[in-house]
Design a protein around this motif. Structure first.
Motif, mmCIF file in Angstrom:
data_model
loop_
_atom_site.group_PDB
_atom_site.id
_atom_site.type_symbol
_atom_site.label_atom_id
_atom_site.label_comp_id
_atom_site.label_asym_id
_atom_site.label_seq_id
_atom_site.Cartn_x
_atom_site.Cartn_y
_atom_site.Cartn_z
ATOM 1 N N SER A 103 0.791 -1.228 0.000
ATOM 2 C CA SER A 103 0.000 0.000 0.000
ATOM 3 C C SER A 103 0.825 1.280 0.000
ATOM 4 C CB SER A 103 -0.952 0.011 1.203
ATOM 5 O OG SER A 103 -0.225 -0.091 2.419
ATOM 6 N N ASN A 104 2.150 1.170 0.169
ATOM 7 C CA ASN A 104 3.002 2.354 0.066
ATOM 8 C C ASN A 104 4.413 1.911 -0.299
ATOM 9 O OD1 ASN A 104 4.744 2.200 2.675
ATOM 10 N ND2 ASN A 104 2.630 1.899 3.405
ATOM 11 N N ASN A 178 -1.170 2.640 -6.494
ATOM 12 C CA ASN A 178 -1.625 3.331 -5.290
ATOM 13 C C ASN A 178 -2.051 4.766 -5.573
ATOM 14 O OD1 ASN A 178 -1.281 1.182 -3.475
ATOM 15 N ND2 ASN A 178 0.897 1.626 -3.256
ATOM 16 N N THR A 179 -1.647 5.293 -6.734
ATOM 17 C CA THR A 179 -2.042 6.646 -7.120
ATOM 18 C C THR A 179 -3.422 6.664 -7.767
ATOM 19 O OG1 THR A 179 0.257 7.343 -7.446
ATOM 20 C CG2 THR A 179 -1.436 8.646 -8.551
ATOM 21 N N VAL A 181 -5.759 4.049 -7.774
ATOM 22 C CA VAL A 181 -6.793 3.261 -7.097
ATOM 23 C C VAL A 181 -6.429 3.148 -5.616
ATOM 24 C CG1 VAL A 181 -8.095 1.093 -7.083
ATOM 25 C CG2 VAL A 181 -7.037 1.876 -9.210
ATOM 26 N N GLU A 182 -7.419 3.189 -4.753
ATOM 27 C CA GLU A 182 -7.156 2.994 -3.329
ATOM 28 C C GLU A 182 -6.554 1.606 -3.110
ATOM 29 O OE1 GLU A 182 -7.442 4.974 -0.657
ATOM 30 O OE2 GLU A 182 -7.881 6.624 -2.031
ATOM 31 N N PRO A 183 -5.497 1.502 -2.297
ATOM 32 C CA PRO A 183 -4.827 0.208 -2.101
ATOM 33 C C PRO A 183 -5.752 -0.964 -1.770
ATOM 34 C CG PRO A 183 -3.513 1.941 -1.130
ATOM 35 C CD PRO A 183 -4.795 2.590 -1.585
ATOM 36 N N TRP A 186 -7.466 -2.121 -5.287
ATOM 37 C CA TRP A 186 -6.695 -2.847 -6.298
ATOM 38 C C TRP A 186 -6.074 -4.121 -5.738
ATOM 39 C CZ3 TRP A 186 -1.574 -4.189 -6.352
ATOM 40 C CH2 TRP A 186 -0.671 -3.478 -5.551
#
Length: 230
Positions: A103-104, A178-179, A181-183, A186
């Motif tokens: 997620s990051n 992550n840019t 679509v929300e983690p 996706w």
């Protein structure tokens, strides 16, 4: 529902690639690779990669493709079949069956470097033998004789350079997903696709071969995973 989500996600990906706009990172920040006895490539990072735009000047650079600086490490480390497990070991990236959190970029980088340089895997080399190794040791030098677009310098330092390019490639994919679509969205969609399309791929393929070609004397298989070889 899953098909609709897939279609929307792919449209968003295409839009990002074609019109990155403010989302495009103008500088790809570097990280020092683990000390594994490879030649230093700080100069290559600074002169060839650091100031590139991630889409127009990296992902879409045809020379990176013809030099195999991204595809070669991906071929070796994307999905590694290991002994004593039905589940392969996957490189932390968007484009395989890796199922843990991405997620990051900080989370991804810690997992990526541990996978590549720290965590050992036991790979089968015959029906009864295996070799314990670390993924970076599985990488192969890139030959200029086979891939003439690569420079002499890049060929001489192809192990660390391809590792760096592979890391940048994976980082861009994680950043992109992550840019746009929300983690949780996706990653949840990816898990469903993996379960339905990937995890049962080998058993389903073997079943088709048994059912349709069991009477054949010779079956030719091309570019298959080691699951079909050993």
């Amino acid at each position: 529902m899953m098909i609709h989500g897939m279609k929307r996600s792919w449209v968003d990906v295409e839009k990002f690639l074609e019109e990155p706009g403010e989302k495009e990172i103008r500088k790809v920040e570097g990280q020092k690779m683990a000390e594994v006895g490879w030649p230093d490539i700080t100069d290559y990072w600074k002169n060839e990669l650091k100031n590139r735009k991630i889409i127009s000047e990296f992902m879409k650079d045809p020379l990176l493709g013809s030099k195999r600086l991204i595809s070669m490490p991906d071929r070796v480390t994307n999905t590694i079949n290991v002994v004593d497990s039905d589940e392969p070991v996957c490189r932390p990236t968007v484009i395989n069956m890796y199922s843990e959190d991405l997620s990051n970029l900080d989370t991804w980088f810690d997992k990526w470097t541990s996978f590549m340089f720290k965590n050992s895997v036991r790979i089968p080399i015959s029906e009864t033998e295996f070799e314990e190794t670390v993924p970076y040791k599985m990488l192969q030098p890139i030959s200029k004789a086979k891939y003439p677009d690569i420079t002499e310098d890049e060929a001489a330092r192809s192990l660390p350079i391809q590792t760096l390019c592979g890391a940048i490639f994976d980082a861009i994919l994680v950043h992109m997903m992550n840019t746009i679509v929300e983690p949780p969205v996706w990653q949840g969609l990816k898990k469903k696709m993996v379960e339905n399309l990937n995890k049962q791929k080998v058993p389903h393929t073997v079943e088709i071969l048994k059912r349709s070609y069991s009477g054949s004397d010779i079956i030719a298989l091309q570019e298959v995973s080691s699951s079909f070889v050993i």
